[in-house]
Design a protein around this motif. Structure first.
Motif, PDB file in Angstrom:
ATOM      1  N   GLU A  94       0.826  -1.205   0.000  1.00 22.54           N
ATOM      2  CA  GLU A  94       0.000   0.000   0.000  1.00 22.54           C
ATOM      3  C   GLU A  94       0.859   1.253   0.000  1.00 22.54           C
ATOM      4  O   GLU A  94       0.548   2.249  -0.664  1.00 22.54           O
ATOM      5  N   GLY A  95       1.942   1.222   0.759  1.00 14.12           N
ATOM      6  CA  GLY A  95       2.849   2.357   0.799  1.00 14.12           C
ATOM      7  C   GLY A  95       3.514   2.598  -0.543  1.00 14.12           C
ATOM      8  O   GLY A  95       3.654   3.745  -0.987  1.00 14.12           O
ATOM      9  N   PHE A  96       3.915   1.529  -1.208  1.00 17.03           N
ATOM     10  CA  PHE A  96       4.544   1.671  -2.518  1.00 17.03           C
ATOM     11  C   PHE A  96       3.554   2.233  -3.536  1.00 17.03           C
ATOM     12  O   PHE A  96       3.907   3.090  -4.360  1.00 17.03           O
ATOM     13  N   ALA A  97       2.308   1.783  -3.460  1.00 14.88           N
ATOM     14  CA  ALA A  97       1.283   2.301  -4.378  1.00 14.88           C
ATOM     15  C   ALA A  97       1.106   3.802  -4.182  1.00 14.88           C
ATOM     16  O   ALA A  97       0.956   4.564  -5.160  1.00 14.88           O
ATOM     17  N   ALA A  98       1.128   4.256  -2.926  1.00 16.19           N
ATOM     18  CA  ALA A  98       0.991   5.689  -2.655  1.00 16.19           C
ATOM     19  C   ALA A  98       2.168   6.471  -3.223  1.00 16.19           C
ATOM     20  O   ALA A  98       1.994   7.513  -3.866  1.00 16.19           O
ATOM     21  N   VAL A  99       3.382   5.969  -3.012  1.00 12.03           N
ATOM     22  CA  VAL A  99       4.574   6.661  -3.497  1.00 12.03           C
ATOM     23  C   VAL A  99       4.583   6.724  -5.019  1.00 12.03           C
ATOM     24  O   VAL A  99       4.854   7.776  -5.618  1.00 12.03           O
ATOM     25  N   ALA A 100       4.288   5.608  -5.679  1.00  6.94           N
ATOM     26  CA  ALA A 100       4.279   5.587  -7.141  1.00  6.94           C
ATOM     27  C   ALA A 100       3.214   6.537  -7.691  1.00  6.94           C
ATOM     28  O   ALA A 100       3.431   7.214  -8.706  1.00  6.94           O
ATOM     29  N   THR A 101       2.081   6.617  -7.023  1.00  6.30           N
ATOM     30  CA  THR A 101       1.008   7.511  -7.463  1.00  6.30           C
ATOM     31  C   THR A 101       1.417   8.969  -7.320  1.00  6.30           C
ATOM     32  O   THR A 101       1.178   9.792  -8.216  1.00  6.30           O
ATOM     33  N   VAL A 102       2.033   9.306  -6.190  1.00  7.78           N
ATOM     34  CA  VAL A 102       2.470  10.688  -5.965  1.00  7.78           C
ATOM     35  C   VAL A 102       3.499  11.109  -7.016  1.00  7.78           C
ATOM     36  O   VAL A 102       3.477  12.248  -7.504  1.00  7.78           O
ATOM     37  N   MET A 103       4.398  10.208  -7.374  1.00  5.38           N
ATOM     38  CA  MET A 103       5.354  10.522  -8.437  1.00  5.38           C
ATOM     39  C   MET A 103       4.621  10.860  -9.739  1.00  5.38           C
ATOM     40  O   MET A 103       4.942  11.826 -10.419  1.00  5.38           O
ATOM     41  N   ARG A 162      20.332  -5.277  10.341  1.00  7.61           N
ATOM     42  CA  ARG A 162      18.999  -5.007  10.887  1.00  7.61           C
ATOM     43  C   ARG A 162      18.587  -3.592  10.513  1.00  7.61           C
ATOM     44  O   ARG A 162      19.343  -2.641  10.708  1.00  7.61           O
ATOM     45  N   LEU A 163      17.398  -3.456   9.974  1.00  9.75           N
ATOM     46  CA  LEU A 163      16.848  -2.143   9.643  1.00  9.75           C
ATOM     47  C   LEU A 163      16.488  -1.430  10.939  1.00  9.75           C
ATOM     48  O   LEU A 163      15.589  -1.861  11.655  1.00  9.75           O
ATOM     49  N   VAL A 164      17.173  -0.343  11.240  1.00  8.27           N
ATOM     50  CA  VAL A 164      16.942   0.340  12.516  1.00  8.27           C
ATOM     51  C   VAL A 164      16.155   1.634  12.353  1.00  8.27           C
ATOM     52  O   VAL A 164      15.701   2.207  13.346  1.00  8.27           O
ATOM     53  N   ALA A 165      15.990   2.128  11.117  1.00 11.46           N
ATOM     54  CA  ALA A 165      15.272   3.392  10.928  1.00 11.46           C
ATOM     55  C   ALA A 165      14.492   3.380   9.627  1.00 11.46           C
ATOM     56  O   ALA A 165      15.017   2.971   8.577  1.00 11.46           O
ATOM     57  N   THR A 166      13.247   3.839   9.695  1.00 12.58           N
ATOM     58  CA  THR A 166      12.401   3.999   8.514  1.00 12.58           C
ATOM     59  C   THR A 166      11.835   5.420   8.442  1.00 12.58           C
ATOM     60  O   THR A 166      10.908   5.671   7.675  1.00 12.58           O
ATOM     61  N   THR A 167      12.378   6.298   9.244  1.00 13.04           N
ATOM     62  CA  THR A 167      11.884   7.673   9.290  1.00 13.04           C
ATOM     63  C   THR A 167      13.065   8.640   9.217  1.00 13.04           C
ATOM     64  O   THR A 167      14.185   8.263   9.559  1.00 13.04           O
ATOM     65  N   PRO A 168      12.795   9.883   8.769  1.00 13.22           N
ATOM     66  CA  PRO A 168      11.522  10.480   8.400  1.00 13.22           C
ATOM     67  C   PRO A 168      10.903   9.822   7.165  1.00 13.22           C
ATOM     68  O   PRO A 168      11.617   9.474   6.232  1.00 13.22           O
ATOM     69  N   CYS A 169       9.581   9.707   7.187  1.00 17.63           N
ATOM     70  CA  CYS A 169       8.838   9.147   6.065  1.00 17.63           C
ATOM     71  C   CYS A 169       7.760  10.155   5.677  1.00 17.63           C
ATOM     72  O   CYS A 169       6.762  10.301   6.396  1.00 17.63           O
ATOM     73  N   PHE A 170       7.982  10.841   4.583  1.00 13.53           N
ATOM     74  CA  PHE A 170       7.090  11.917   4.145  1.00 13.53           C
ATOM     75  C   PHE A 170       6.406  11.521   2.844  1.00 13.53           C
ATOM     76  O   PHE A 170       7.062  11.087   1.888  1.00 13.53           O
ATOM     77  N   ILE A 171       5.086  11.683   2.809  1.00 14.67           N
ATOM     78  CA  ILE A 171       4.323  11.515   1.572  1.00 14.67           C
ATOM     79  C   ILE A 171       3.331  12.669   1.488  1.00 14.67           C
ATOM     80  O   ILE A 171       2.561  12.900   2.416  1.00 14.67           O
ATOM     81  N   GLY A 172       3.381  13.409   0.388  1.00 15.99           N
ATOM     82  CA  GLY A 172       2.433  14.485   0.151  1.00 15.99           C
ATOM     83  C   GLY A 172       1.675  14.234  -1.137  1.00 15.99           C
ATOM     84  O   GLY A 172       1.936  13.259  -1.850  1.00 15.99           O
TER      85      GLY A 172
END
Length: 392
Positions: A94-103, A162-172
């Motif tokens: 769902e997150g990828f769909a949002a990012v691809a759409t915003v692009m 190990r993935l330790v950070a996923t932020t900042p995560c901005f979508i407009g």
């Protein structure tokens, strides 16, 4: 939890972080291997353990400025596919769909603006101007990556597999609402409606607790700061770019946009101080919500933590399912309560900050951000790692 061999099994959050890091490593390696030497000079900087690279890693943007790295438009079709495969590892479906759409919305915005926006480049609204950059390489003890362009900023850090950070995560989204033939596209609809639905359940005393201000500020408050601190007030548009424009007309344009936004909001410095980010947070505490409202607050949280890779999103959801965790979360609202009115909301706990705003008069330009108040960019974990490896 005991593993099959009798040892202590990692908790679901740790397993999710290790799985996500492994996927990122495979995808990042494939992308890097497909680049030529000239492209690599833009695409890869040293590990975050390098101070110069770390300074650049902490610079992030959501404006149509140079985000740093190798732009999608400067890659061939195969390289672009590999780049987007890496982006997908950092997000849920769902997150990828949002990012691809915003692009893709850059094309719509270009048309809405009469194809006349340029921002000092040949095409001002360009779906190819999204930049990918690695800091270090997969296999390094510490490495990270960043993907961003107009209205997108994704930031990740991996330490010891190990993935330790996923932020900042901005979508407009601009436009936040696009009419189709018989339907409407709203990439941030879930985030907006979840906040508004929670607000609609508040009784008068609860609404008074939640209300930060009767009108909304013109942007999110945390801006693109590398760290969010007590007392931070809204950053103005002039400070959200990679430096000043050499063209005086563009500099004047940014000043004009900010001035008009401030005039529309009616905010003074006293108003900005009133809605500043504070620790402890402003707004209504989850402890003052009933069971149904707490359910709605949890659902709102998942609109943001649900952007993370699938297993990690599930671990975040389980974390906020604990009453003791939710009790520390606050919800605040600024602006009108009727649909279409400029508005802003904030969700804040000890280690989470969420902001959403849709404050243009036409209600058609939205920003949303998910941040970690303790460790955006994995700064805490990176400091701990440095302490372990450096001689005492």
């Amino acid at each position: 939890m005991v593993s099959d061999d009798g040892g202590v099994a990692p908790d679901p959050m740790t397993r999710a972080r290790e799985k996500a890091a492994a996927s990122m490593s495979v995808a990042a390696s494939a992308w890097v291997d497909a680049l030529d030497d000239d492209q690599l000079s833009f695409a890869v900087l040293p590990s975050p353990l390098d101070s110069t690279a770390e300074t650049e890693r902490l610079r992030w943007f959501f404006t149509p400025t140079d985000h740093g790295g190798l732009a999608v438009r400067d890659q061939n079709a195969h390289q672009q596919s590999l780049a987007m495969q890496l982006v997908a590892t950092g997000l849920s479906a769902e997150g990828f769909a949002a990012v691809a759409t915003v692009m893709g919305l850059e094309n719509i915005l270009d048309q809405v603006e009469g194809w006349g926006s340029h921002w000092g480049r040949r095409r001002g609204r360009d779906p190819g101007l999204y930049w990918l950059r690695l800091f270090g390489r997969p296999g390094d003890e510490v490495w990270g990556w960043r993907f961003g362009g107009h209205h997108i900023s994704l930031n990740y850090l991996i330490i010891a597999g190990r993935l330790v950070a996923t932020t900042p995560c901005f979508i407009g989204a601009d436009p936040a609402r696009t009419e189709f033939l018989g339907s409407t596209l709203r990439p941030l609809q879930g985030a907006e409606e979840a906040g508004r639905e929670l607000l609609s359940t508040f009784r008068a005393p609860q609404l008074r607790q939640a209300l930060l201000h009767t009108s909304a500020m013109s942007n999110i408050v945390s801006g693109n700061r590398p760290r969010v601190r007590h007392g931070d007030t809204m950053m103005h548009l002039q400070d959200l770019w990679r430096g000043r424009f050499s063209d005086p007309e563009l500099d004047a344009l940014v000043n004009d946009i900010d001035r008009h936004a401030e005039a529309n909001s009616g905010y003074t410095q006293a108003d900005h101080t009133q809605v500043a980010i504070t620790i402890p947070p402003k707004g209504i505490s989850a402890q003052d919500l009933d069971d149904e409202q707490r359910h709605l607050l949890r659902r709102l949280l998942t609109r943001y933590t649900g952007r993370a890779p699938q297993d990690l999103a599930a671990a975040h959801r389980a974390h906020h399912a604990r009453d003791s965790v939710l009790d520390e979360v606050h919800f605040g609202w600024a602006g009108g309560t009727d649909e279409g009115e400029p508005h802003y909301y904030r969700v804040q706990g000890p280690n989470i900050l969420i902001e959403y705003n849709n404050t243009q008069r036409d209600g058609n330009h939205a920003h949303s951000v998910w941040r970690d108040l303790h460790s955006d960019f994995g700064l805490r974990e990176l400091a701990e790692h440095r302490a372990r490896i450096l001689p005492h």
